[in-house]
Design a protein around this motif. Sequence first.
Motif, PDB file in Angstrom:
ATOM      1  N   ASP A  35      -4.499   2.510   1.847  1.00 18.19           N
ATOM      2  CA  ASP A  35      -4.546   2.318   3.296  1.00 18.19           C
ATOM      3  C   ASP A  35      -4.207   0.889   3.707  1.00 18.19           C
ATOM      4  N   VAL A  36      -4.774  -0.095   3.023  1.00 21.99           N
ATOM      5  CA  VAL A  36      -4.538  -1.492   3.390  1.00 21.99           C
ATOM      6  C   VAL A  36      -3.063  -1.848   3.224  1.00 21.99           C
ATOM      7  N   THR A  37      -2.492  -1.493   2.098  1.00 23.25           N
ATOM      8  CA  THR A  37      -1.084  -1.807   1.838  1.00 23.25           C
ATOM      9  C   THR A  37      -0.176  -1.085   2.830  1.00 23.25           C
ATOM     10  N   SER A  41       2.998  -4.394   6.893  1.00 22.96           N
ATOM     11  CA  SER A  41       4.447  -4.334   6.663  1.00 22.96           C
ATOM     12  C   SER A  41       4.901  -5.321   5.588  1.00 22.96           C
ATOM     13  N   PHE A  42       4.264  -6.474   5.495  1.00 24.74           N
ATOM     14  CA  PHE A  42       4.636  -7.440   4.457  1.00 24.74           C
ATOM     15  C   PHE A  42       4.303  -6.900   3.070  1.00 24.74           C
ATOM     16  N   LEU A  43       3.123  -6.316   2.911  1.00 23.75           N
ATOM     17  CA  LEU A  43       2.751  -5.743   1.607  1.00 23.75           C
ATOM     18  C   LEU A  43       3.663  -4.580   1.243  1.00 23.75           C
ATOM     19  N   CYS A  44       4.008  -3.750   2.218  1.00 25.13           N
ATOM     20  CA  CYS A  44       4.941  -2.636   1.950  1.00 25.13           C
ATOM     21  C   CYS A  44       6.285  -3.164   1.477  1.00 25.13           C
ATOM     22  N   MET A  45       6.788  -4.185   2.153  1.00 27.04           N
ATOM     23  CA  MET A  45       8.062  -4.779   1.767  1.00 27.04           C
ATOM     24  C   MET A  45       7.969  -5.370   0.354  1.00 27.04           C
ATOM     25  N   THR A  61      -0.737   5.834   3.576  1.00 28.49           N
ATOM     26  CA  THR A  61      -2.194   5.873   3.695  1.00 28.49           C
ATOM     27  C   THR A  61      -2.664   7.148   2.997  1.00 28.49           C
ATOM     28  N   ARG A  62      -3.916   7.228   2.786  1.00 37.51           N
ATOM     29  CA  ARG A  62      -4.496   8.421   2.163  1.00 37.51           C
ATOM     30  C   ARG A  62      -4.123   9.665   2.958  1.00 37.51           C
ATOM     31  N   GLU A  63      -4.270   9.593   4.279  1.00 36.48           N
ATOM     32  CA  GLU A  63      -3.978  10.758   5.120  1.00 36.48           C
ATOM     33  C   GLU A  63      -2.499  11.120   5.081  1.00 36.48           C
ATOM     34  N   GLN A  64      -1.612  10.126   5.136  1.00 36.26           N
ATOM     35  CA  GLN A  64      -0.165  10.377   5.103  1.00 36.26           C
ATOM     36  C   GLN A  64       0.277  10.980   3.776  1.00 36.26           C
ATOM     37  N   THR A  84      -8.084   3.070  -6.603  1.00 39.30           N
ATOM     38  CA  THR A  84      -9.363   3.681  -6.984  1.00 39.30           C
ATOM     39  C   THR A  84      -9.157   5.190  -7.134  1.00 39.30           C
ATOM     40  N   PRO A  85     -10.157   5.906  -7.624  1.00 40.97           N
ATOM     41  CA  PRO A  85     -10.031   7.365  -7.722  1.00 40.97           C
ATOM     42  C   PRO A  85     -10.103   8.077  -6.379  1.00 40.97           C
ATOM     43  N   GLU A  86     -10.557   7.419  -5.340  1.00 41.70           N
ATOM     44  CA  GLU A  86     -10.804   8.074  -4.059  1.00 41.70           C
ATOM     45  C   GLU A  86      -9.587   8.793  -3.484  1.00 41.70           C
TER      46      GLU A  86
END
Length: 156
Positions: A35-37, A41-45, A61-64, A84-86
């Motif tokens: 989710d955080v990443t 947008s910078f982390l995704c890039m 994200t988890r939902e996506q 994580t395993p979540e």
Amino acid sequence: MAVVLARIDDRLIHGQVMTSWVNFTGANKIIVIDDVTAKDSFLCMTIKSLVPSNIRAEVYTREQSVEAFLSQKESDKIIVLAKTPEPYVYLQEHGVSFDHINIGGMGIKKGRKTIYKNISASDEELTMLKTLADNGARVYIQMVAENPRMELDKII
């Protein structure tokens, strides 16, 4: 679609994933579920820039991630990475299952205890790992493809 590696590693993409696991699995896509990443947008890039040009990287994200798994091509050979395993438990609860889940890097941090060498987990994470196994996933520790697998149920 074939998931060629589902890995828990709090570093996500790094040298071991890129050299050992990509070569070993023949993956042509990496899916990061974090989710955080995904919301940065910078982390995704950064994630996308770390993979070779012949491999596609996607960050969800988890939902996506549920919808993303339902829309993969048959020709995709995917490495799935989560910190994580979540996210794997969430996906199982939403109809996406995994035959194998590799624990590659769960570092020591507050609330975690060492379960094997440099792998640590909180009580909640251990419960999630057991849930994954109880629902049919083979959960094991293996840092790089060349190392032997250490089955989680033999450790805890």
